[in-house]
Design an enzyme around this catalytic site. Structure first.
Site, PDB file in Angstrom:
ATOM      1  N   GLU A  78       0.806  -1.217   0.000  1.00 52.96           N
ATOM      2  CA  GLU A  78       0.000   0.000   0.000  1.00 52.96           C
ATOM      3  C   GLU A  78       0.843   1.274   0.000  1.00 52.96           C
ATOM      4  O   GLU A  78       0.328   2.369  -0.258  1.00 52.96           O
ATOM      5  CB  GLU A  78      -0.916   0.021   1.232  1.00 52.96           C
ATOM      6  CG  GLU A  78      -1.984  -1.061   1.253  1.00 52.96           C
ATOM      7  CD  GLU A  78      -3.086  -0.825   0.227  1.00 52.96           C
ATOM      8  OE1 GLU A  78      -3.164   0.300  -0.311  1.00 52.96           O
ATOM      9  OE2 GLU A  78      -3.847  -1.766  -0.042  1.00 52.96           O
ATOM     10  N   GLU A 109       9.215 -22.110   6.586  1.00 53.53           N
ATOM     11  CA  GLU A 109       9.550 -21.206   7.685  1.00 53.53           C
ATOM     12  C   GLU A 109      10.672 -21.732   8.552  1.00 53.53           C
ATOM     13  O   GLU A 109      11.272 -20.984   9.330  1.00 53.53           O
ATOM     14  CB  GLU A 109       8.322 -20.942   8.553  1.00 53.53           C
ATOM     15  CG  GLU A 109       7.860 -22.118   9.377  1.00 53.53           C
ATOM     16  CD  GLU A 109       6.730 -21.731  10.325  1.00 53.53           C
ATOM     17  OE1 GLU A 109       6.883 -21.980  11.530  1.00 53.53           O
ATOM     18  OE2 GLU A 109       5.712 -21.185   9.863  1.00 53.53           O
TER      19      GLU A 109
END
Length: 295
Positions: A78, A109
């Site tokens: 954004e 991960e």
């Protein structure tokens, strides 16, 4: 880890009525937001530390796995349209690669070597800012990326939901939102995820304000990429320059849709002078306008 705890309160959750389930989930979301309150000083310290490097041309990177990676991407993606943050100064380290944003990649991960390798490949160093997120506070991929980034001189920020965990201790700036047990035991996309998103909302917005990309509560650095945003830009020029709509529209057109340039042009500057004033003040519209008032 407290985020993995099972609360006895919700042992019969699946037997509850829908309204009661929603009430419990809603209360959990409120608790997540409240958990961010004690972290405000840490968020401020992290943003102020990040400011200097980014002002000098550093990059902003987000590191995470699973839900945390997706939250980091949501925040970072954004920044270019909202604050005109340069895309080349924005990066994402995602355990398992970009495909893991849409589909889980098993065991990704757990690879600390991959996290450190991402830092090396991308040449992270002094002036760069690396934000690592992990609800557990222990994710090997994120931990290794933060450790390697800090060793290379980058500003490191670690966001976690369990106290006393390695990510908080490894990062130069640890930010804890102790959200505790989830309504669904271990489902950290709920309270922990909400708290992480709130922290990033606060951190990145404060950072962009400090970098001069906001003026009088307006997104004056936004990119006017569609009709709605172009109209919003003209309205901001009219309001901030205290001029009529037609003057604002002409100024915005001359500025190519750049709100900050448009405001300066609408207050009497030529485009060239507006550009020079903004350059002298590192893009800060408030200071550029004050310079004009003093002439």
């Amino acid at each position: 880890m407290r985020t993995e705890d099972a609360s006895a309160r919700y042992a019969d959750l699946d037997a509850w009525g829908g309204g009661d389930i929603l009430q419990a989930l809603w209360e959990g979301q409120l608790a997540a937001v409240a958990a961010v309150g004690p972290a405000l000083p840490a968020i401020q310290a992290a943003a102020l530390a990040a400011e200097a490097g980014l002002r000098a041309g550093g990059r902003l990177s987000y590191v995470g796995a699973g839900t945390s990676a997706r939250i980091g991407v949501q925040d970072g993606a954004e920044l270019p349209p909202t604050f005109d943050w340069p895309g080349e100064r924005l990066a994402f380290a995602i355990a398992g690669g970009e495909g893991a944003l849409l589909q889980a990649v098993e065991d990704a991960e757990d690879s600390g070597a991959e996290g450190a390798a991402w830092v090396t490949r991308n040449g992270i160093g002094p002036g760069d800012v690396v934000v690592g997120l992990a609800a557990s506070g222990t994710t090997p991929y994120t931990l290794a990326a933060l450790r390697e980034s800090r060793a290379r001189g980058a500003v490191t920020v670690g966001i976690a939901n369990n106290p006393g965990t390695p990510i908080l201790e490894t990062a130069e700036h640890g930010i804890l939102a102790a959200t505790g047990a989830e309504v669904l035991a271990g489902s950290t996309r709920l309270k922990a995820g909400t708290a992480q998103k709130v922290i990033l909302n606060l951190f990145s917005t404060l950072l962009m304000i400090r970098l001069g990309r906001v003026y009088r509560g307006r997104m004056v650095a936004m990119r006017p990429t569609n009709r709605k945003l172009r109209a919003r830009g003209i309205a901001m020029v009219a309001e901030l320059a205290a001029c009529d709509a037609s003057t604002a529209e002409r100024a915005a057109a001359e500025a190519g849709g750049d709100v900050k340039l448009g405001v300066l042009i609408a207050t009497g500057a030529s485009r060239e002078e507006a550009e020079r004033r903004l350059a002298r003040h590192d893009g800060n519209l408030r200071r550029a306008l004050t310079e004009g008032d003093g002439r």
